[in-house]
Design an enzyme around this catalytic site. Sequence first.
Site, PDB file in Angstrom:
ATOM      1  N   ARG A 148       0.845  -1.191   0.000  1.00 25.39           N
ATOM      2  CA  ARG A 148       0.000   0.000   0.000  1.00 25.39           C
ATOM      3  C   ARG A 148       0.881   1.242   0.000  1.00 25.39           C
ATOM      4  O   ARG A 148       1.964   1.238   0.613  1.00 25.39           O
ATOM      5  CB  ARG A 148      -0.896   0.031   1.257  1.00 25.39           C
ATOM      6  CG  ARG A 148      -2.095  -0.880   1.181  1.00 25.39           C
ATOM      7  CD  ARG A 148      -3.128  -0.369   0.166  1.00 25.39           C
ATOM      8  NE  ARG A 148      -4.291  -1.216   0.107  1.00 25.39           N
ATOM      9  CZ  ARG A 148      -4.433  -2.266  -0.706  1.00 25.39           C
ATOM     10  NH1 ARG A 148      -3.472  -2.585  -1.558  1.00 25.39           N
ATOM     11  NH2 ARG A 148      -5.549  -2.967  -0.715  1.00 25.39           N
ATOM     12  N   HIS A 200      -1.504   0.685  -9.709  1.00 25.75           N
ATOM     13  CA  HIS A 200      -2.191  -0.255  -8.819  1.00 25.75           C
ATOM     14  C   HIS A 200      -2.866  -1.372  -9.629  1.00 25.75           C
ATOM     15  O   HIS A 200      -4.092  -1.561  -9.589  1.00 25.75           O
ATOM     16  CB  HIS A 200      -3.231   0.480  -7.950  1.00 25.75           C
ATOM     17  CG  HIS A 200      -3.612  -0.295  -6.716  1.00 25.75           C
ATOM     18  ND1 HIS A 200      -3.883   0.305  -5.502  1.00 25.75           N
ATOM     19  CD2 HIS A 200      -3.792  -1.621  -6.501  1.00 25.75           C
ATOM     20  CE1 HIS A 200      -4.203  -0.623  -4.610  1.00 25.75           C
ATOM     21  NE2 HIS A 200      -4.167  -1.810  -5.206  1.00 25.75           N
TER      22      HIS A 200
HETATM   23  P1  NDP Z   1      -2.539 -11.627   4.614  1.00 24.45           P
HETATM   24  O1  NDP Z   1      -3.342 -11.086   5.742  1.00 24.45           O
HETATM   25  O2  NDP Z   1      -2.828 -12.996   4.116  1.00 24.45           O
HETATM   26  O3  NDP Z   1      -0.987 -11.604   4.990  1.00 24.45           O
HETATM   27  C1  NDP Z   1      -0.397 -10.504   5.614  1.00 24.45           C
HETATM   28  C2  NDP Z   1       1.030 -10.863   5.988  1.00 24.45           C
HETATM   29  O4  NDP Z   1       1.672  -9.690   6.490  1.00 24.45           O
HETATM   30  C3  NDP Z   1       1.101 -11.922   7.091  1.00 24.45           C
HETATM   31  O5  NDP Z   1       2.181 -12.797   6.857  1.00 24.45           O
HETATM   32  C4  NDP Z   1       1.372 -11.080   8.332  1.00 24.45           C
HETATM   33  O6  NDP Z   1       2.075 -11.736   9.359  1.00 24.45           O
HETATM   34  C5  NDP Z   1       2.242  -9.991   7.751  1.00 24.45           C
HETATM   35  N1  NDP Z   1       2.228  -8.828   8.644  1.00 24.45           N
HETATM   36  C6  NDP Z   1       1.178  -8.066   9.021  1.00 24.45           C
HETATM   37  N2  NDP Z   1       1.579  -7.118   9.886  1.00 24.45           N
HETATM   38  C7  NDP Z   1       2.910  -7.294  10.053  1.00 24.45           C
HETATM   39  C8  NDP Z   1       3.887  -6.655  10.842  1.00 24.45           C
HETATM   40  N3  NDP Z   1       3.578  -5.620  11.645  1.00 24.45           N
HETATM   41  N4  NDP Z   1       5.148  -7.100  10.792  1.00 24.45           N
HETATM   42  C9  NDP Z   1       5.478  -8.162  10.006  1.00 24.45           C
HETATM   43  N5  NDP Z   1       4.588  -8.831   9.230  1.00 24.45           N
HETATM   44  C10 NDP Z   1       3.321  -8.386   9.260  1.00 24.45           C
HETATM   45  O7  NDP Z   1      -2.669 -10.564   3.435  1.00 24.45           O
HETATM   46  P2  NDP Z   1      -2.515 -10.826   1.860  1.00 24.45           P
HETATM   47  O8  NDP Z   1      -1.271 -11.571   1.647  1.00 24.45           O
HETATM   48  O9  NDP Z   1      -3.765 -11.376   1.297  1.00 24.45           O
HETATM   49  O10 NDP Z   1      -2.399  -9.333   1.312  1.00 24.45           O
HETATM   50  C11 NDP Z   1      -1.327  -8.521   1.743  1.00 24.45           C
HETATM   51  C12 NDP Z   1      -1.432  -7.143   1.145  1.00 24.45           C
HETATM   52  O11 NDP Z   1      -1.098  -7.145  -0.224  1.00 24.45           O
HETATM   53  C13 NDP Z   1      -2.811  -6.487   1.165  1.00 24.45           C
HETATM   54  O12 NDP Z   1      -3.170  -6.055   2.461  1.00 24.45           O
HETATM   55  C14 NDP Z   1      -2.573  -5.345   0.214  1.00 24.45           C
HETATM   56  O13 NDP Z   1      -1.959  -4.282   0.920  1.00 24.45           O
HETATM   57  C15 NDP Z   1      -1.575  -5.932  -0.785  1.00 24.45           C
HETATM   58  N6  NDP Z   1      -2.218  -6.226  -2.086  1.00 24.45           N
HETATM   59  C16 NDP Z   1      -1.908  -5.430  -3.147  1.00 24.45           C
HETATM   60  C17 NDP Z   1      -2.455  -5.655  -4.384  1.00 24.45           C
HETATM   61  C18 NDP Z   1      -2.087  -4.820  -5.555  1.00 24.45           C
HETATM   62  O14 NDP Z   1      -2.704  -4.945  -6.621  1.00 24.45           O
HETATM   63  N7  NDP Z   1      -1.070  -3.988  -5.460  1.00 24.45           N
HETATM   64  C19 NDP Z   1      -3.406  -6.745  -4.610  1.00 24.45           C
HETATM   65  C20 NDP Z   1      -3.654  -7.540  -3.431  1.00 24.45           C
HETATM   66  C21 NDP Z   1      -3.074  -7.276  -2.221  1.00 24.45           C
HETATM   67  P3  NDP Z   1       1.481 -13.064  10.082  1.00 24.45           P
HETATM   68  O15 NDP Z   1       1.753 -14.178   9.084  1.00 24.45           O
HETATM   69  O16 NDP Z   1       2.290 -13.202  11.292  1.00 24.45           O
HETATM   70  O17 NDP Z   1       0.023 -12.808  10.316  1.00 24.45           O
HETATM   71  C1  OXD Z   2      -6.234  -5.636  -3.008  1.00 27.45           C
HETATM   72  C2  OXD Z   2      -5.781  -4.720  -4.070  1.00 27.45           C
HETATM   73  O1  OXD Z   2      -5.979  -5.372  -1.830  1.00 27.45           O
HETATM   74  O2  OXD Z   2      -6.195  -4.899  -5.234  1.00 27.45           O
HETATM   75  O3  OXD Z   2      -6.862  -6.649  -3.354  1.00 27.45           O
HETATM   76  O4  OXD Z   2      -4.979  -3.836  -3.806  1.00 27.45           O
END
Ligand code: NDP
Ligand code: OXD
Length: 308
Positions: free
Chosen positions: A223, A271
């Site tokens: 993000r 994005h």
């Molecule tokens: P998940 O909730 O499945 O995974 C999040 C991961 O981040 C977990 O491994 C979590 O740790 C880790 N995490 C969260 N907070 C922290 C922290 N403070 N320190 C270290 N690690 C942390 O989310 P997704 O994988 O589904 O999605 C992740 C992000 O990808 C979305 O929130 C979005 O921002 C981005 N995204 C962007 C897209 C784009 O088109 N650019 C499309 C889709 C997603 P833990 O395993 O310990 O819970």
């Molecule tokens: C998502 C994105 O979070 O598209 O799915 O950014």
Amino acid sequence: MSIVFNSSSERARIWSARFTQLLPDLPFRTIDDRSSRADVEFLVTWKNPPGLLESFPNLKVVFSTGAGVDQFEPEGFPDHLKLVRMIEPGLSSGMAEFVLMAVLMLRRDMIAYAEQQRRKEWKFLGIRPATATRVGVMGLGEMGQAALAALAPMGFALSGWSRNRREIAGVSCHAGIEELPHFLGGSDILVCLLPLTGETRGILNAANLSLLPQGACLVQVGRGPHLVDADLIAALDSGRLGAALVDVLEPEPPAPEHPFWSHPRILYTPHVASTIQPASSADVVIENILRFRRNEPMIGLVDLSRGY
Ligand code: NDP
Ligand code: OXD
């Protein structure tokens, strides 16, 4: 009771057909349907403009059409509602593909070659073996793990960082803020796939970027507010970092004068790293509604206290 869908008409057409086929007892309505909102139990939306949730007095569940839910501000989200993020195969495979492409582009100096092309410069920049390239993924959830699975066959040395310790075959896993410096120090290409929370806002700042190896590259697909834009520019301009592929910014779209539009060592995309596929995402929400009705845990239920 009914469901209201707030997304494009193209998606609505496909979702409506899936709901009619698989959940015929639940009327499927789009957001511009002006009939009473009193019977709406489920809302599907990406945007969360002020007043939207309050306009549905009997709402029970909000489904995000994306993986990220920061736009719902989980810390202040009404606690009588459930918030569910999107976990679906189309979103994961789109991200896996994009991250693989981005890492390969950076590793094979494509941003530098594009610059050379503009200068009409004909120069070979060398090729390191894949095994000598260390790729570090921040965030080991659905997106991070999909990206790692796509990268693995290339032979890169893979590592990852998450809040709680994960175990992923072939990936050196790090956890928590105390292991962040070691993780960053071993990431020649850093991929950010974190959710945006109070803890991760501004995490890609000068101090943390300075821990990356000399000449490291960044793939920023999390993000916009994860990154301090000026700190990335400074690190690139000083030669500390090599290049970056940035897919997310705050705000979006950025102002015409934003330096990322024209920086020679940044490839900026609007994005587009991934998005949901309409049929498979509809099926996931249908499955979750059935789970909700059976009082079973929904897939992707957001833990409001941790913010993702
Ligand atoms: P998940 O909730 O499945 O995974 C999040 C991961 O981040 C977990 O491994 C979590 O740790 C880790 N995490 C969260 N907070 C922290 C922290 N403070 N320190 C270290 N690690 C942390 O989310 P997704 O994988 O589904 O999605 C992740 C992000 O990808 C979305 O929130 C979005 O921002 C981005 N995204 C962007 C897209 C784009 O088109 N650019 C499309 C889709 C997603 P833990 O395993 O310990 O819970
Ligand atoms: C998502 C994105 O979070 O598209 O799915 O950014």
